[in-house]
Design a protein around this motif. Sequence first.
Motif, short mmCIF file in Angstrom:
data_model
loop_
_atom_site.label_atom_id
_atom_site.label_comp_id
_atom_site.label_asym_id
_atom_site.label_seq_id
_atom_site.Cartn_x
_atom_site.Cartn_y
_atom_site.Cartn_z
N LEU A 9 0.85 -1.19 0.00
CA LEU A 9 0.00 0.00 0.00
C LEU A 9 0.88 1.25 0.00
CD1 LEU A 9 -2.79 -0.94 2.59
CD2 LEU A 9 -2.57 -1.58 0.17
N GLY A 10 1.03 1.85 -1.16
CA GLY A 10 1.81 3.07 -1.25
C GLY A 10 3.22 2.84 -1.75
N CYS A 11 3.86 3.94 -2.12
CA CYS A 11 5.19 3.88 -2.74
C CYS A 11 6.21 4.68 -1.94
CB CYS A 11 5.12 4.40 -4.17
SG CYS A 11 3.93 3.51 -5.21
N SER B 8 -0.51 8.46 10.58
CA SER B 8 -1.90 8.90 10.74
C SER B 8 -2.88 8.08 9.91
CB SER B 8 -2.03 10.38 10.36
OG SER B 8 -1.64 10.60 9.01
N LEU B 9 -2.37 7.32 8.92
CA LEU B 9 -3.22 6.49 8.07
C LEU B 9 -3.22 5.02 8.47
CD1 LEU B 9 -2.33 8.00 4.56
CD2 LEU B 9 -4.25 8.59 6.05
N HIS B 10 -2.42 4.65 9.44
CA HIS B 10 -2.28 3.24 9.79
C HIS B 10 -3.58 2.64 10.31
CE1 HIS B 10 2.41 3.17 10.25
NE2 HIS B 10 2.00 3.49 9.04
N LEU B 11 -4.24 3.34 11.21
CA LEU B 11 -5.48 2.80 11.80
C LEU B 11 -6.48 2.46 10.71
CD1 LEU B 11 -7.38 2.13 14.14
CD2 LEU B 11 -7.96 4.56 14.27
N ILE C 22 3.28 -3.92 9.22
CA ILE C 22 3.07 -2.48 9.27
C ILE C 22 4.33 -1.76 9.74
CG2 ILE C 22 2.14 -2.61 11.63
CD1 ILE C 22 0.11 -0.44 10.82
N GLU C 23 4.60 -0.62 9.10
CA GLU C 23 5.77 0.17 9.47
C GLU C 23 5.59 0.79 10.85
OE1 GLU C 23 8.84 0.87 8.85
OE2 GLU C 23 8.87 -0.57 7.20
N LYS C 24 6.72 1.11 11.47
CA LYS C 24 6.70 1.77 12.76
C LYS C 24 6.86 3.26 12.55
CE LYS C 24 10.20 2.97 12.73
NZ LYS C 24 10.64 3.86 11.64
N PRO C 25 6.38 4.11 13.48
CA PRO C 25 5.53 3.70 14.61
C PRO C 25 4.21 3.15 14.09
CG PRO C 25 5.47 6.07 14.35
CD PRO C 25 6.53 5.57 13.41
N VAL C 26 3.69 2.13 14.76
CA VAL C 26 2.52 1.44 14.23
C VAL C 26 1.24 2.24 14.39
CG1 VAL C 26 3.50 -0.86 14.42
CG2 VAL C 26 2.38 0.15 16.41
N ALA C 27 1.21 3.19 15.32
CA ALA C 27 0.02 3.99 15.56
C ALA C 27 0.42 5.28 16.25
CB ALA C 27 -0.99 3.21 16.41
N LEU C 28 -0.50 6.22 16.30
CA LEU C 28 -0.24 7.48 16.99
C LEU C 28 -0.31 7.32 18.50
CD1 LEU C 28 -2.19 9.95 14.68
CD2 LEU C 28 0.29 9.59 14.79
N ASN C 29 -1.01 6.29 18.98
CA ASN C 29 -1.12 6.03 20.42
C ASN C 29 -1.62 4.61 20.62
OD1 ASN C 29 -4.12 6.17 20.27
ND2 ASN C 29 -3.72 8.34 19.91
N PRO D 123 2.85 17.58 11.14
CA PRO D 123 1.95 17.27 12.27
C PRO D 123 0.70 16.51 11.88
CG PRO D 123 1.87 19.61 11.73
CD PRO D 123 3.01 19.03 10.96
N ASP D 124 0.24 16.64 10.63
CA ASP D 124 -0.97 15.94 10.21
C ASP D 124 -0.68 14.54 9.67
OD1 ASP D 124 0.41 17.10 8.08
OD2 ASP D 124 -1.39 17.25 6.83
N LEU D 125 0.59 14.19 9.51
CA LEU D 125 0.96 12.88 8.96
C LEU D 125 1.64 11.99 9.99
CD1 LEU D 125 2.25 14.01 5.44
CD2 LEU D 125 0.02 13.04 6.00
N ASP D 126 2.68 12.52 10.64
CA ASP D 126 3.43 11.77 11.66
C ASP D 126 3.70 12.68 12.84
OD1 ASP D 126 4.31 8.90 11.19
OD2 ASP D 126 4.64 9.76 9.21
N SER D 127 2.68 12.96 13.61
CA SER D 127 2.79 13.95 14.67
C SER D 127 3.74 13.54 15.80
CB SER D 127 1.41 14.25 15.26
OG SER D 127 0.82 13.07 15.80
N LEU D 128 4.13 12.27 15.87
CA LEU D 128 5.08 11.83 16.90
C LEU D 128 6.51 12.25 16.58
CD1 LEU D 128 3.73 8.23 17.59
CD2 LEU D 128 3.55 10.20 19.11
N GLY D 129 6.76 12.63 15.32
CA GLY D 129 8.08 13.11 14.94
C GLY D 129 9.18 12.11 15.23
#
Length: 359
Positions: free
Chosen positions: A12-14, A82-85, A100-107, A177-183
């Motif tokens: 899913l995705g490139c 942000s799209l993983h869930l 699934i890539e890490k981080p696996v989720a925002l929380n 911040p809207d894609l990978d807010s954990l930085g």
Amino acid sequence: MAEPHKIRFGILGCANIARKVSRAILLSNNSTIAAVGSRSLEKATTFAAENGFPKSTKLYGSYEAVIDDDDVDAVYIPLPTSLHLKWATISANRKKHVLIEKPVALNTAELDKILEACESNGVQYMDSTMWMHHPRTMKMNEFLSDLDRFGEIKSIHSVFTYKGDSEFLKNDIRVQPDLDSLGVLGDAGWYCIRAILWSMNYDLPKKVTAIPDPEFNEAGVLLSCSASLTWGDGRSATFYCSFLANHAMDIRVLGSKGDLRVHDFVIPFEEKGASFYTVSGSNWSNLSLGWEPMPSECIVETDLPQEALMAREFSKLVSDIKFEGSKPEMKWVNISRKTQLVIDAVKTSLESGFAAIEL
């Protein structure tokens, strides 16, 4: 001997990391790429051609088409966090196994929804923390488990840093911040925390405390941070992660009788061999002019890179479920969730004025 069943991946995705993992899938003897999807068919077509995908690979202009393809057994998800869930739960609900890539989720709350979907649908889950699958990791664990040579664990320090250029620091997904807010905490920090938990045999700390003076970009996304972890029995750990410092990927584990050091734990300096250093019973030499004994280097060779070993392990688990009626391996679920719990605790500590957060 019969050839192993080849598990058919849909990608899913490139994303750039998907180039590395797709190569790994094709290097493994029990997996192949059945489909790739992007938000445009043109991008998927170009990605497949540039990365040497099999001619039989189906090309799609959407993620949904990959998931709906009956010839896809498992999906690899390298999308922004942000799209993983959304896409992991859709995939699991369509009976696709999930790498699934890490981080696996925002929380952890989001991760629990992903894990619930995987469990209720009987599909295998694994996060893409590649170094866990290198044979060096098993050899290092043997040393840490040796009470005569290493003794009891006392302290761990882990570092993962790399210096992003101006383009990275402005436009990369990991600083949006809207894609990978954990930085950096979700990216490099994930590896540091996993290394600490692995060293501690996945025993969760009692308290997690962020260390003052983290660095943020203008959008409020973390660019560097550090934290301490304590277990309430004398054991402790610290880590530092950064997008602003030179490349470093270290683990230092101190025991009562020995210690272990590794300088390239995330990505080995060389693909086909990786080393680590151990020493036991260290002391000063005569007149305190040096140390003795000197640390010993252990070199572990591998025919396949660690990401291909990950693809092979994941595909074996999927094959056992599909062809042998096995149940999903829960080890990876438990390890991911513990890593995410510590990520959450560090983030909470940062947001609460560096308070100690109890787990």
